[in-house]
Design a protein around this motif. Structure first.
Motif, PDB file in Angstrom:
ATOM      1  N   GLN A 358       7.173  -1.993   8.083  1.00  0.00           N
ATOM      2  CA  GLN A 358       7.644  -3.008   7.133  1.00  0.00           C
ATOM      3  C   GLN A 358       7.540  -2.496   5.701  1.00  0.00           C
ATOM      4  OE1 GLN A 358       5.351  -6.619   7.104  1.00  0.00           O
ATOM      5  NE2 GLN A 358       6.761  -7.708   5.747  1.00  0.00           N
ATOM      6  N   VAL A 359       8.589  -2.704   4.922  1.00  0.00           N
ATOM      7  CA  VAL A 359       8.572  -2.347   3.512  1.00  0.00           C
ATOM      8  C   VAL A 359       7.872  -3.454   2.743  1.00  0.00           C
ATOM      9  CG1 VAL A 359       9.962  -1.896   1.453  1.00  0.00           C
ATOM     10  CG2 VAL A 359      10.667  -0.974   3.674  1.00  0.00           C
ATOM     11  N   GLY A 360       6.910  -3.070   1.918  1.00  0.00           N
ATOM     12  CA  GLY A 360       6.189  -4.049   1.124  1.00  0.00           C
ATOM     13  C   GLY A 360       5.813  -3.485  -0.219  1.00  0.00           C
ATOM     14  N   LEU A 361       4.869  -4.142  -0.870  1.00  0.00           N
ATOM     15  CA  LEU A 361       4.396  -3.696  -2.181  1.00  0.00           C
ATOM     16  C   LEU A 361       3.365  -2.587  -2.022  1.00  0.00           C
ATOM     17  CD1 LEU A 361       3.960  -7.229  -3.723  1.00  0.00           C
ATOM     18  CD2 LEU A 361       5.407  -5.457  -4.726  1.00  0.00           C
ATOM     19  N   SER A 362       3.447  -1.595  -2.863  1.00  0.00           N
ATOM     20  CA  SER A 362       2.463  -0.518  -2.858  1.00  0.00           C
ATOM     21  C   SER A 362       1.077  -1.070  -3.169  1.00  0.00           C
ATOM     22  CB  SER A 362       2.846   0.533  -3.905  1.00  0.00           C
ATOM     23  OG  SER A 362       1.778   1.422  -4.131  1.00  0.00           O
ATOM     24  N   LEU A 363       0.055  -0.502  -2.529  1.00  0.00           N
ATOM     25  CA  LEU A 363      -1.319  -0.919  -2.785  1.00  0.00           C
ATOM     26  C   LEU A 363      -1.707  -0.717  -4.244  1.00  0.00           C
ATOM     27  CD1 LEU A 363      -3.096   0.479   0.412  1.00  0.00           C
ATOM     28  CD2 LEU A 363      -2.408  -1.887  -0.049  1.00  0.00           C
ATOM     29  N   ASP A 364      -1.052   0.194  -4.922  1.00  0.00           N
ATOM     30  CA  ASP A 364      -1.340   0.426  -6.336  1.00  0.00           C
ATOM     31  C   ASP A 364      -1.058  -0.803  -7.197  1.00  0.00           C
ATOM     32  OD1 ASP A 364      -2.167   2.989  -5.815  1.00  0.00           O
ATOM     33  OD2 ASP A 364      -0.198   3.886  -6.229  1.00  0.00           O
ATOM     34  N   CYS A 365      -0.219  -1.697  -6.671  1.00  0.00           N
ATOM     35  CA  CYS A 365       0.107  -2.904  -7.447  1.00  0.00           C
ATOM     36  C   CYS A 365      -1.118  -3.767  -7.693  1.00  0.00           C
ATOM     37  CB  CYS A 365       1.181  -3.726  -6.723  1.00  0.00           C
ATOM     38  SG  CYS A 365       2.787  -2.909  -6.610  1.00  0.00           S
ATOM     39  N   LEU A 366      -2.101  -3.687  -6.785  1.00  0.00           N
ATOM     40  CA  LEU A 366      -3.299  -4.499  -6.933  1.00  0.00           C
ATOM     41  C   LEU A 366      -4.129  -4.084  -8.142  1.00  0.00           C
ATOM     42  CD1 LEU A 366      -4.481  -4.785  -3.211  1.00  0.00           C
ATOM     43  CD2 LEU A 366      -3.223  -6.468  -4.562  1.00  0.00           C
ATOM     44  N   LYS A 367      -3.904  -2.867  -8.634  1.00  0.00           N
ATOM     45  CA  LYS A 367      -4.675  -2.371  -9.764  1.00  0.00           C
ATOM     46  C   LYS A 367      -4.131  -2.868 -11.101  1.00  0.00           C
ATOM     47  CE  LYS A 367      -5.577   1.889  -7.145  1.00  0.00           C
ATOM     48  NZ  LYS A 367      -5.380   3.366  -7.118  1.00  0.00           N
TER      49      LYS A 367
END
Length: 459
Positions: A358-367
């Motif tokens: 599944q395409v989603g938001l990169s975990l880096d977005c949480l930073k």
């Protein structure tokens, strides 16, 4: 066999295992007989009375005191509810609605509310609705039983003549009140009671009984129409949707118009408690079901329901769940990203681990700071896998987002840049896949999920 009122009542209640019997007790003749007879035929049952004080008569408080004295004599607990009925227009109908709501608020699972309407009341109701141009459902008059609040409403005396209630009251030396408003022939029902029914009974002495029988025939016919609607509904692929329900227009169009109308009445009554009239049905056919289709903005409003068309489906949406952001709608900061974010209008956003592939938001977005905004116009986006960006307006059309949801779609900004559009797609620079991604879930308000088959309800 001519049963006494108590015997008739005992038979009528035999197959209703009540946790508690509640009696709608006005203090008038009919409800006084019902309460007294119930105490006699159900001596071991939990019996309580409900008196609704509308405050419309100068004698209202005296009537309440009378009910308190009578209930004390019978050893019955009395609930008294004071309500307000505003305005003068159609006060009879508004008082009835307020009264029923007050009684519904007291109902709990296993409770049965008994009303004392009798054969003449049923005849009056049929005549009243006939004069208003009612269809089969309306001419079925008052239902012997239906749901109310958390319990059930019963009318066990519908096939009992009022003369028998009077004889019972006299033989048991009951005391009752007389509401002066029942003599006011400005009210349609009183006019029917005092002017029309007596004339009919002069010519046809059994007029009340015959009219009540006609109402029962209409009730049976209505039940057959509901049976047909449920059969037709099996072909229409009803789905639970955000804000309401939808059905397949192609299959609906295959039905003859009379059956389409029958289904629409049944569907809206079952789902929203709304019965579309003749003009509303004509508007639905003209604006939403015409062969040429409908514009995205076309809609028909019926009470608290909006009917709209999108693609090959007809939607019925709860108006109370609609929400449109204002042009200057404030942005929301998503501070605790481990918890869902509540949005105006009752929606929520939630971040969860993306599924495999599944395409989603990169975990880096949480930073980075997360912010939710709504469309202002001119936004552009490049969904993952595309070479060029496009306007958000064009993309929403391409993704076939319903017109009524396009302004409501939450836009997720990461570090001040548009990163995701609801749960539809992720903007290319912020996208990742599988274990390295987070899925953005847009949880929209929804009404109750449709059952496998719509159930019959007595109204």
């Amino acid at each position: 066999m001519n049963l006494s009122v108590s015997e008739h009542l005992s038979q009528a209640l035999a197959h209703h295992p009540a946790r508690r019997w509640l009696v709608a007790y006005s203090g008038g003749l009919d409800s006084s007989v019902l309460l007294h007879a119930l105490v006699i035929c159900q001596p071991k049952a939990t019996i309580e009375a409900v008196h609704v004080n509308h405050g419309l008569s100068p004698h209202a408080d005296a009537w309440q005191e009378h009910c308190q004295r009578e209930c004390q004599t019978l050893g019955v607990k009395l609930h008294t509810v004071k309500v307000e009925v505003d305005g003068d227009a159609n006060i009879e109908e508004r008082a009835r609605r307020v009264r029923y709501q007050a009684m519904a608020d007291l109902m709990q699972p296993g409770d049965y509310l008994l009303l004392a309407q009798h054969r003449q009341d049923q005849a009056e109701t049929l005549l009243y609705r006939l004069m208003r141009g009612a269809g089969v459902k309306g001419l079925a008059a008052m239902a012997p039983e239906r749901g109310l609040g958390g319990g059930q409403l019963l009318r066990p005396l519908l096939d009992v003549d009022r003369s028998r209630l009077l004889a019972y009251a006299q033989s048991h030396h009951l005391s009752w009140i007389t509401d002066e408003s029942n003599l006011d022939e400005h009210f349609d029902r009183n006019y029917l009671r005092h002017q029309v029914l007596p004339v009919l009974q002069t010519r046809w002495p059994a007029a009340s009984q015959t009219l009540a029988r006609s109402a029962e025939h209409c009730r049976e016919a209505q039940q057959l129409l509901e049976d047909l609607a449920r059969l037709d509904g099996e072909l229409l692929d009803e789905r639970g949707e955000a804000l309401g329900y939808s059905i397949c227009l192609t299959e609906l169009a295959r039905l003859p118009e009379r059956r389409r109308n029958n289904w629409l009445r049944y569907w809206l009554q079952q789902r929203f408690g709304v019965v579309p009239g003749h003009q509303a049905l004509a508007d639905i056919h003209q604006q939403l079901l015409s062969p040429g289709g409908a514009t995205p903005q076309a809609r028909v409003d019926i009470a608290q329901v909006q009917l709209r068309r999108h693609g090959s489906r007809l939607y019925a949406l709860a108006s109370a769940l609609q929400w449109t952001p204002q042009p200057n709608q404030s942005a929301l900061e998503w501070l605790d990203k481990t918890r869902p974010l509540s949005l105006p209008g009752g929606d929520r956003l939630q971040l969860t681990p993306a599924a495999t592939g599944q395409v989603g938001l990169s975990l880096d977005c949480l930073k980075q700071p997360l912010q939710v905004r709504w469309r202002q116009g001119g936004e552009r986006c490049r969904p993952q896998g595309r070479a060029h960006s496009q306007t958000l307006k064009k993309l929403l059309q391409e993704y076939q987002a319903p017109a009524w949801l396009r302004s409501r779609v939450p836009l997720l900004y990461v570090g001040g840049e548009l990163a995701a559009v609801g749960n539809m797609w992720v903007n290319h620079p912020f996208a990742a896949c599988g274990a390295d991604a987070l899925a953005l879930n847009w949880l929209q308000q929804a009404v109750e999920e449709p059952r496998a088959r719509l159930q019959n309800r007595n109204f």
